[in-house]
Design an enzyme around this catalytic site. Structure first.
Site, PDB file in Angstrom:
ATOM      1  CG  HIS A  59      38.073  34.275   1.030  1.00 24.38           C
ATOM      2  ND1 HIS A  59      39.421  34.591   1.038  1.00 24.38           N
ATOM      3  CD2 HIS A  59      37.603  34.708  -0.158  1.00 24.38           C
ATOM      4  CE1 HIS A  59      39.735  35.174  -0.102  1.00 24.38           C
ATOM      5  NE2 HIS A  59      38.655  35.256  -0.846  1.00 24.38           N
ATOM      6  CG  HIS A  61      35.901  39.387  -2.395  1.00 27.45           C
ATOM      7  ND1 HIS A  61      37.122  40.004  -2.526  1.00 27.45           N
ATOM      8  CD2 HIS A  61      36.137  38.062  -2.456  1.00 27.45           C
ATOM      9  CE1 HIS A  61      38.053  39.075  -2.672  1.00 27.45           C
ATOM     10  NE2 HIS A  61      37.484  37.884  -2.631  1.00 27.45           N
ATOM     11  CD  GLN A 154      41.014  42.536  -7.162  1.00 26.99           C
ATOM     12  OE1 GLN A 154      39.926  42.283  -6.647  1.00 26.99           O
ATOM     13  NE2 GLN A 154      41.752  41.609  -7.735  1.00 26.99           N
ATOM     14  CD  GLU A 215      41.869  33.227  -6.780  1.00 26.06           C
ATOM     15  OE1 GLU A 215      42.266  34.374  -6.494  1.00 26.06           O
ATOM     16  OE2 GLU A 215      40.673  32.918  -6.856  1.00 26.06           O
ATOM     17  CG  ASP A 311      35.731  33.863  -2.755  1.00 30.93           C
ATOM     18  OD1 ASP A 311      35.509  35.045  -2.426  1.00 30.93           O
ATOM     19  OD2 ASP A 311      36.751  33.537  -3.397  1.00 30.93           O
TER      20      ASP A 311
END
Ligand SMILES: [Zn+2]
Length: 416
Positions: A59, A61, A154, A215, A311
């Site tokens: 995971h 971005h 997002q 989250e 992450d």
């Protein structure tokens, strides 16, 4: 004559190969493990170090990496300030900007021993610029790195209805999976509706689902149970991952046990991101403060496949990070209270074998006849790896030596 032989390495956790062995490579495959009498065109001394299958980042971005401080630093450290800053920075995104940052980051990851990456890519932009750049990059790096791309809305799916169509377009362009952020939708029921949408789409396209799930430092954020339930109902099960799930740390025990049973039965994967979440969560708590760690120890003990992800790396959400997966595992050892001998071994599996299962990799591991993709790190056992988080000495992909990192050496100028 073999193409190359890595001499005197140790395979961790292998019941077959206990002591030091040689690993022989021909035509990109491992052809021999043991004491090899043949010679190789290239011979590399493994110095008794540990040989592991490559790290797997489950995971990250890639479209946001290396933007920390642009246009400003996240001073509060909260998710909400991070989102606000990213809204501004993403107005400046171009194809070249995304490609340059992502490529630089992939090189950092490869040198750090990562050869499989699952990346989120925000698809809230009508032109899907970031997605197109990352999909093109995926093809370019294919010879030595396996990149999975998850289309990530997002701004939400119900809060930003155009995103539902963009998710489908992303799949048509070649994305491997889709995401949702149910806890950021305007209401609980809209969050549930966003999950219904992506499960419908995934059933139609047979793609992965990778949900940003709970989250939040909020015991009422309970979308994990919906994800597990939908995974059972649709039969998508091991195609489904729930990432973050920090709210599990706030659930009452009776409710947590109920959800745990459901998650274990569903066979979904859990991805935990201890670096960013320990920094970002708990910001609104009074003391004692929650520290943002999902209940990964209990989930692992209940038989759930849990992986640890690094992450964000230097983004508006998290300003630090090097790409070293052992750093993330080291943080998990502290926050999840996993310092026992067997628990430390498990943390290494959470950034290798278990993360490989999350990505549903077909070929992974060290075996004769398998692809010669592996990493060699200084250390004797898992405890050493977590304790010292050493750089990878060698990274090998498909039989090809990709990077070598020389260990730092301390010189003493006194005998005392
Ligand atoms: Zn993330």
């Amino acid at each position: 004559m073999l193409d190359s032989i890595f001499r005197h390495v140790r395979l961790l956790g292998s019941p077959t190969y206990q002591g030091p062995v040689d690993v022989g490579i021909k035509d990109g495959k491992i052809v021999e493990i043991g004491e090899i009498t043949a010679l190789g065109e290239r011979e590399i001394d493994g110095s008794g170090h540990v040989l592991l299958p490559p790290f797997v980042e489950s995971h990250i971005h890639l479209d946001t990496v290396l933007t920390a401080g642009e246009p400003a630093w996240n001073e509060s450290g909260t998710l909400f300030e991070g989102i606000g800053l990213w809204q501004k920075r993403k107005l400046l995104l171009t194809y070249e900007d995304v490609t340059a940052r992502a490529e630089k980051l992939l090189r950092m990851q490869i040198a750090a021993g990562i050869l499989h990456v699952r990346t989120m890519v925000d698809i809230s932009d009508p032109n899907l610029t970031a997605l197109r750049a990352i999909l093109a990059l995926r093809e370019r790096v294919k010879p030595y790195l396996n990149l999975q791309v998850i289309a990530f809305p997002q701004d939400g799916i119900r809060a930003c209805p155009d995103n539902e169509q963009r998710l489908e377009l992303a799949l048509e362009l070649g994305a491997d999976g889709i995401s949702a952020v149910p806890h950021l939708e305007p209401t609980r029921s809209e969050g549930e509706a966003s999950l219904d949408s992506i499960f419908r789409l995934a059933e139609k396209h047979g793609c992965f689902i990778h949900v940003f799930c709970d989250e939040m430092d909020d015991p009422h954020s309970t979308f994990l149970e919906n994800v597990a339930h939908l995974a059972i109902r649709t039969g998508l099960r091991e195609r489904v991952t729930a990432a973050h799930v920090n709210a599990t740390a706030y659930y009452g025990e009776a409710y947590f046990q109920k959800v745990l049973g459901l998650v274990a039965r569903a066979g979904i994967h859990i991805v935990c991101c201890p670096l960013i979440n320990s920094a970002m969560q708990g910001r609104f708590d009074s003391y004692p403060r929650g520290r943002g760690i999902a209940r990964i120890k209990e989930m692992w003990q209940a038989g759930v496949n849990v992986s640890i992800a690094h992450d964000d790396i230097r983004t508006p959400f998290y300003p630090l990070g090097t790409g070293n997966m052992l750093q993330a595992a080291h943080m998990a050892a502290h926050l999840a209270h996993m310092t026992g001998r067997e628990e430390i071994d498990e943390l290494v599996r959470m950034v290798t074998m278990r993360a490989a299962r999350t990505l549903q990799l077909k070929e992974y591991g060290i075996q004769v006849g398998g692809s010669a993709s592996f990493i060699i790190l200084p250390g004797d056992h898992e405890m050493d790896l977590i304790r010292t988080q050493p750089p990878c000495r060698y990274v090998v992909s498909g039989g090809e030596l990709i990077t070598e990192t020389k260990p730092a050496r301390t010189v003493w100028f006194t005998d005392n």
